[in-house]
Design an enzyme around this catalytic site. Structure first.
Site, PDB file in Angstrom:
ATOM      1  N   GLU A  97     -28.771  71.135 -23.935  1.00 51.96           N
ATOM      2  CA  GLU A  97     -28.616  71.800 -22.637  1.00 51.96           C
ATOM      3  C   GLU A  97     -27.766  73.057 -22.802  1.00 51.96           C
ATOM      4  O   GLU A  97     -26.976  73.162 -23.742  1.00 51.96           O
ATOM      5  CB  GLU A  97     -27.918  70.854 -21.659  1.00 51.96           C
ATOM      6  CG  GLU A  97     -28.797  70.304 -20.562  1.00 51.96           C
ATOM      7  CD  GLU A  97     -29.297  71.322 -19.564  1.00 51.96           C
ATOM      8  OE1 GLU A  97     -29.449  72.518 -19.883  1.00 51.96           O
ATOM      9  OE2 GLU A  97     -29.554  70.928 -18.415  1.00 51.96           O
ATOM     10  N   ASP A  98     -27.926  73.986 -21.876  1.00 49.18           N
ATOM     11  CA  ASP A  98     -27.075  75.170 -21.931  1.00 49.18           C
ATOM     12  C   ASP A  98     -25.747  74.936 -21.228  1.00 49.18           C
ATOM     13  O   ASP A  98     -24.708  75.375 -21.695  1.00 49.18           O
ATOM     14  CB  ASP A  98     -27.800  76.406 -21.368  1.00 49.18           C
ATOM     15  CG  ASP A  98     -28.346  76.198 -19.974  1.00 49.18           C
ATOM     16  OD1 ASP A  98     -28.214  75.078 -19.432  1.00 49.18           O
ATOM     17  OD2 ASP A  98     -28.900  77.153 -19.414  1.00 49.18           O
ATOM     18  N   ASP A 101     -22.834  71.471 -15.252  1.00 51.99           N
ATOM     19  CA  ASP A 101     -22.149  72.034 -14.092  1.00 51.99           C
ATOM     20  C   ASP A 101     -21.774  70.852 -13.182  1.00 51.99           C
ATOM     21  O   ASP A 101     -20.765  70.191 -13.426  1.00 51.99           O
ATOM     22  CB  ASP A 101     -23.153  73.013 -13.457  1.00 51.99           C
ATOM     23  CG  ASP A 101     -22.566  73.903 -12.394  1.00 51.99           C
ATOM     24  OD1 ASP A 101     -21.395  73.724 -12.055  1.00 51.99           O
ATOM     25  OD2 ASP A 101     -23.280  74.778 -11.890  1.00 51.99           O
ATOM     26  N   PHE A 150     -19.287  82.671 -12.838  1.00 56.39           N
ATOM     27  CA  PHE A 150     -20.740  82.809 -12.952  1.00 56.39           C
ATOM     28  C   PHE A 150     -21.069  83.518 -14.261  1.00 56.39           C
ATOM     29  O   PHE A 150     -20.716  84.677 -14.455  1.00 56.39           O
ATOM     30  CB  PHE A 150     -21.275  83.615 -11.762  1.00 56.39           C
ATOM     31  CG  PHE A 150     -22.752  83.457 -11.592  1.00 56.39           C
ATOM     32  CD1 PHE A 150     -23.273  82.591 -10.645  1.00 56.39           C
ATOM     33  CD2 PHE A 150     -23.644  84.161 -12.408  1.00 56.39           C
ATOM     34  CE1 PHE A 150     -24.643  82.420 -10.510  1.00 56.39           C
ATOM     35  CE2 PHE A 150     -25.010  84.000 -12.272  1.00 56.39           C
ATOM     36  CZ  PHE A 150     -25.510  83.130 -11.323  1.00 56.39           C
ATOM     37  N   ARG A 163     -30.972  86.966 -19.358  1.00 55.68           N
ATOM     38  CA  ARG A 163     -31.025  85.881 -20.342  1.00 55.68           C
ATOM     39  C   ARG A 163     -30.976  86.414 -21.772  1.00 55.68           C
ATOM     40  O   ARG A 163     -30.587  85.726 -22.701  1.00 55.68           O
ATOM     41  CB  ARG A 163     -32.300  85.051 -20.170  1.00 55.68           C
ATOM     42  CG  ARG A 163     -32.365  84.253 -18.885  1.00 55.68           C
ATOM     43  CD  ARG A 163     -33.420  83.173 -19.000  1.00 55.68           C
ATOM     44  NE  ARG A 163     -33.873  82.649 -17.723  1.00 55.68           N
ATOM     45  CZ  ARG A 163     -33.375  81.573 -17.131  1.00 55.68           C
ATOM     46  NH1 ARG A 163     -32.371  80.920 -17.683  1.00 55.68           N
ATOM     47  NH2 ARG A 163     -33.862  81.159 -15.986  1.00 55.68           N
TER      48      ARG A 163
END
Ligand code: PRP
Length: 175
Positions: A97-98, A101, A150, A163
């Site tokens: 996963e990146d 959260d 963010f 990206r």
């Protein structure tokens, strides 16, 4: 408008950490085959770099989940958009996963994959934002813990853009 305010983790730092994660996974899975599962779309850059730092036999596959825009952050609802092509039964599986959260996506993915009887299931995640967590969940392999900002770049987007940046940057959506 939106504006990048600073580089949070630069390209070299990312490379170094990805190399370390790859070495750690290679050690833990020595002599085994790993089914590595990338979660579309954010993890693809990290995924591509990570698997090349692993010196075990690796099979790759991808899953796509939808969070109904950002609504799962409030409703907790996650839905599968594209399932795996590979079978999971009896395999040593690593989810890549990146970011973790709220943790809702990972919670959902772990539940789905565990129900398919893997031999083992671990999670490798590049970033963790613990301040945002709604469910208790953590990664087995983690790149960096970051503050509640963010981020864009190295796979992370704002409205599908940024990206392709090489660094992980902080963006002010109000700019
Ligand atoms: C992001 C990220 C994780 C998820 C984490 O995906 O890639 O999959 O949210 O959030 P959570 O812990 O609150 O569930 P996103 O829906 O933005 O899609 P993307 O990967 O295509 O950017």
């Amino acid at each position: 408008m939106s504006k990048i305010t600073k580089v949070l983790i630069d390209e070299n730092k990312i490379k170094e950490r990805v190399r370390e994660l790859g070495a750690e996974i290679s050690r833990d899975y020595q002599g085994k085959d790993i089914l590595m599962i990338g979660i579309l779309r954010g993890s693809v850059i990290f995924f591509a770099d990570l698997i090349r730092e692993i010196n075990c036999n690796v099979v790759i596959d991808f899953i796509s989940v939808s969070s109904y825009g950002a609504s799962h952050k409030t409703t907790g609802e996650v839905r599968m958009m594209k399932d795996l092509d590979e079978a999971v039964d009896g395999k040593d599986v690593v989810i890549v996963e990146d970011i973790v959260d709220t943790g809702l996506t990972l919670q959902y993915l772990k539940k789905v994959l565990l129900s398919r009887n893997p031999n083992s299931l671990k999670v490798c995640c590049l970033l963790d934002k613990p301040e945002r967590r709604k469910v208790e969940i953590s990664s087995d392999y983690l790149g960096f813990t970051i503050p509640n900002e963010f981020v864009v770049g190295y796979g992370f987007d704002y409205a599908q853009k940024y990206r392709n940046l090489k660094d992980i940057c902080v963006l002010d959506p109000k700019g």
